[in-house]
Design a protein around this motif. Sequence first.
Motif, PDB file in Angstrom:
ATOM      1  N   CYS A 130       0.842  -1.209   0.000  1.00  0.00           N
ATOM      2  CA  CYS A 130       0.000   0.000   0.000  1.00  0.00           C
ATOM      3  C   CYS A 130       0.872   1.252   0.000  1.00  0.00           C
ATOM      4  N   ILE A 131       0.526   2.213  -0.864  1.00  0.00           N
ATOM      5  CA  ILE A 131       1.267   3.478  -0.860  1.00  0.00           C
ATOM      6  C   ILE A 131       0.451   4.598  -0.220  1.00  0.00           C
ATOM      7  N   HIS A 132      -0.635   4.249   0.415  1.00  0.00           N
ATOM      8  CA  HIS A 132      -1.401   5.195   1.231  1.00  0.00           C
ATOM      9  C   HIS A 132      -2.017   6.338   0.423  1.00  0.00           C
ATOM     10  N   CYS A 133      -2.458   6.046  -0.793  1.00  0.00           N
ATOM     11  CA  CYS A 133      -2.977   7.128  -1.629  1.00  0.00           C
ATOM     12  C   CYS A 133      -4.465   7.367  -1.412  1.00  0.00           C
TER      13      CYS A 133
END
Lengths: 632, 135, 155, 250
Positions: free
Chosen positions: B87-90
Amino acid sequence: MKLTSVDMLAQRRETLVQRTAALAREVRVCAGTACVAAGAGKLSDAIQREAAAQGLVLAVDGDAADVEATVRLVNTGCQGLCQAGPLVRVLPQDAFYCGVRPKQAARLVSEALQNNAVIADWCAVSPQGQRYATRAEVPFYRHQQPIALEGCGAVAPESLDDYIAHGGFAALVRALEMSPEDIVQTVEDAGLRGRGGGGFSTGRKWRIAASASASERYVICNGDEGDPGAFMDCAIMEGDPFRIIEGMTIAARAIGAQQGFIYVRHEYPKAVARLDKAIVACREAGLLGAGILGAGFDFDVEIARGGGAFVCGESTALMRSIEGLVGEPRANYVRSVQEGLYGQPTVLNNVETFACVPAIIARGAAWFAATGTPGSPGTKAFCLVGKVAHTGLIEVPMGTTLRQVIFDIGGGVLDGRPFKAVQTGGPSGGCLGEAQLDLPVDFDALTAAGSMMGSGGMIVMDDRTCMVDVAHYYLSFLQSESCGRCVPCREGVAQFCHLLDTMRRGTAKPGDLDRAIRLAQDIAQASLCGLGKSAPNPFLSAVTHFRAEFEAHINDRTCSAGVCRDLTVFAIDAQNCTGCGLCAPACPADAIAGAPKQVHVIDAQKCTGCGACRTVCRDDAVRALPRNLPCN
Amino acid sequence: MRSPTPMLIIDWRKCIGCRTCELACAMAKGSPEKLGRPRIAIHRPDDAPIPMTCLQCLEAACVKICPVGALSRHPETGAVVLDENRCIHCQSCVAACPFGHISWAEESRTPLKCDLCDGQPACAKFCPTGALTYK
Amino acid sequence: MPRAPELNDIVAKYPPGKPRALLHLLQDIQTAQGYLSREAIGAAAQHLGVTETRAFQIATFYKAFHLTPRGRQTLRICTGTSCHIRGAMVLADEVRKTLGAGPGATTADGAFSIELVNCVGACALAPVLLVDGEMLGNVHPGTVARRLKRAGEAP
Amino acid sequence: MQLVIDGIPCTAESGETILQVARRNRIDIPTLCHHDALEGVGACRLCVVAVRAHAEAVDAQVVASCMYAVKDGLQVDTATPEVRRLRQTVLDLLAARCPDAPEIQALRERMGGDAIDYAPAVDGSKCIMCYRCVRACEAIGCNAIAAVNRGPQKEIAPPFFDATQRCIGCGTCAAICPTGHIAVTETPQYREIWSQRFAMAQCAGCGAPFMTEATREHLAGLGKLKPDYFTHCAACRQRDAAARFVRVGT
């Protein structure tokens, strides 16, 4: 005129050779960077004006068409002895004149060109007063053997005809007759090793690229000669551009590439212009493009200009730069010869390597391998610079010793000062001392001694060169040239530089040398690309050979060379001072007082230790003394 | 088309709004010391309690929008699960779910969604009335 | 403003949508205009179909590019190894003293922009200064002022 | 293929990195710039390991495990004294660069090695140049930031260090930053990031700010979603969905 067959090229050469043979004499004016700076362009113009005034018809550069002409004037690439320019060579006598001024053109035309005489009083003179009637006798040239530089200084760089007349593209014709496998085998048998640094076998590289399965392959010529203190590749690109194209075309034929790139750094605008012209001329003549010389073989070359980034000399960074990206290297776990430009197999060699290829193909592997050492066949071009009497561009057989290069060719250290060190391999190489002078120039011998061949910079240092300062110089160069991607190189080199700077400033603490050595080893191990991995070399080699000097900087806070300003004050030796008055105006700090013909005095309080006075003093009257810093 | 894997079935008529499911989820997603944030919530439109949680859509908008493929369908449970390491937390998935079933935990900067507790959903296990079943 | 059409002309020389040409196009713009304006970088990026982000990244990575207007002439001090050990840094000090501006700066009157450059390949003439490409070799500190004056007068 | 990591035989697929295989086998290799979803850059060099071509090989090579593709028979050591020392140096160097980044200091203490204090950066930021933000921004399709300049001056910035249309203010860069270097200011009306101010979209239901207007436009522009998704925050959408559920169900 388009050359659509090998026969047409042969006919063309025949015609050109006959025309050249009809000319009585040839005068070659060096138009290399240094000679132009010294006024070679004006000299060439003056010769042409004088010739016209004296009714002598000249054929200039490649223009051999004028049947009236009896003498040919060629503005050549670098002829080598850069320090003594402008250089003029007159054939067939092989007379060689240094430092010819434009106002001397009249005499040159009337005596040397009209009357076939050797102008004795212009000839180079040995320290013993012996005149060298021919260039071949001059010691600077006597020990050399040009292969890569064969055409540089001989051919007219902008004339395809002249290159052909000198035997150009004969190797390509040979290559077209050979199978690609035979070409690779010949280069491999010749033992040619990459002249750009690592010394990887060129033939093997080509073989890997040729055997990799791919639809496209590329040939790249690395002309991003970033080493400060080296200009061999520049000289070849400017002085013999067709040779590079021929070498690349042969490589393309060997590996099955259709597209080539020449990556040239932007600091070399003239090289770009020359190569550009050469490429256009080759396309027009059918020597580049579709169906070269009527054979079913297509290859074209494009120029990619660098943007001023040393790291782009690293192969993966260079390829990214050609792709229009930021020139950051990638981890070299995949070989670019297999997955290079646009992910395709790519042969990347430097300028000098490609310049050797035509000679190898034309004359055979055995001929090439007969020169040099078993491990490093052939010759190597060097830029012999720094504190050496005869600076310039040279090419010697591998195996020649450093001593022969520096003393026999270079004429020893400048102003007869003591030899201290020689730096080879640029920022990735190392410094070697007096004890290594009998080392042969050979890839493996230099690496074993802690330096490397590199691209061929050879910088001579005297007793007025400080090894701490030199190490700091290279590290600060590498700091500003680091791409900044990985931590060890970006942060490590900066810290390393800082440590060396404290040594220069006399603020280093005991133990800092060991810290610096550990950091150097860690940078070498952990960095992402070759640039970072080799960054500590100049320091590590300097510490190996000049450890005491580093220790003196740290422990005694003295710089025996008188270079580190914070550790040095200058004083005038009254015995030697003639009161010539050169030093006072040179002092940036206005620290020097003295009347004409009187002994001058330096105010130690004002002296910044820059050494400008010592640089200009002709009487060896300026002494460097320790500054005696207060204890910290 | 019947799903080959068990499904979490919500029969809202049996929901009494006791919020046991929220607590069970918070316990399952937290530690013994600290409750986690529940992935199920009781809403009360028109006063009737209704448990709302991820439906594990077959054509999931969250999976489609994730730019890095951090959301994927678990081969055994059929749940759409988040690989937190990818996850890149976008927050694209939070925005994408048409039912608002993915919430955002600001403190951990992660999207929160039901993953069917690896095939043993705590909410269904503890639901006292059978409003939530897993079969 | 004569600059705008000129920029368009340079950009139009390159086929659109060919990102590989970015470095070349930026070099051409800089040669024509002396530096890369924000507008120029934007125009180059748009024409070749690359992001402004990447164009700016390239323009700041390669030392060849300048992002601010330059002096009428550029004075380059070569800091190659040969020049270094023959006193390039002393020259740099002397230049600073003579012109009142050091490396990285432009003189107050806008006459010179001064830069340190890596080797220019004239090591044999070290130390070397370049005034708008004209090479001054074997410069020693005492003659910097005179030689700069003479070079400055050159047409 | 088979390889051995710290004496543990591991099975791997061609194309996998040492790091992937090690983590799958619960062998710890510390990383900073690595992120499972993002293309490797090999920037931090914290994940270095020593490799040998086969069990009998004597010469070990130090490589970045996040980039190095496994080979059959490879012998990997993740904690030789040399590897530990190199990691220590990397952390020491980063600690000097980022004295205010507690994450780095903590990692450094965890290593417990022979630390060296290098000269601290004068204007130390918390950025360790791991490129996670840049790569995440690229993954989202914005490419609003990049590493500009080079060498020690390298830093992450939007073009011209200025406001850019490419940035949507989504905040992903800040969220993925391991050291909290990227500053974000949040108010109900706006979010400020990279010195650029973005208006927040207010939920049509509860009025709470839930994403920037620009992010809303970006997501709609991807064409993957219906525009009316973006009028309500997730909580309100769930509430509305519950209401529909009830109506459909009755």
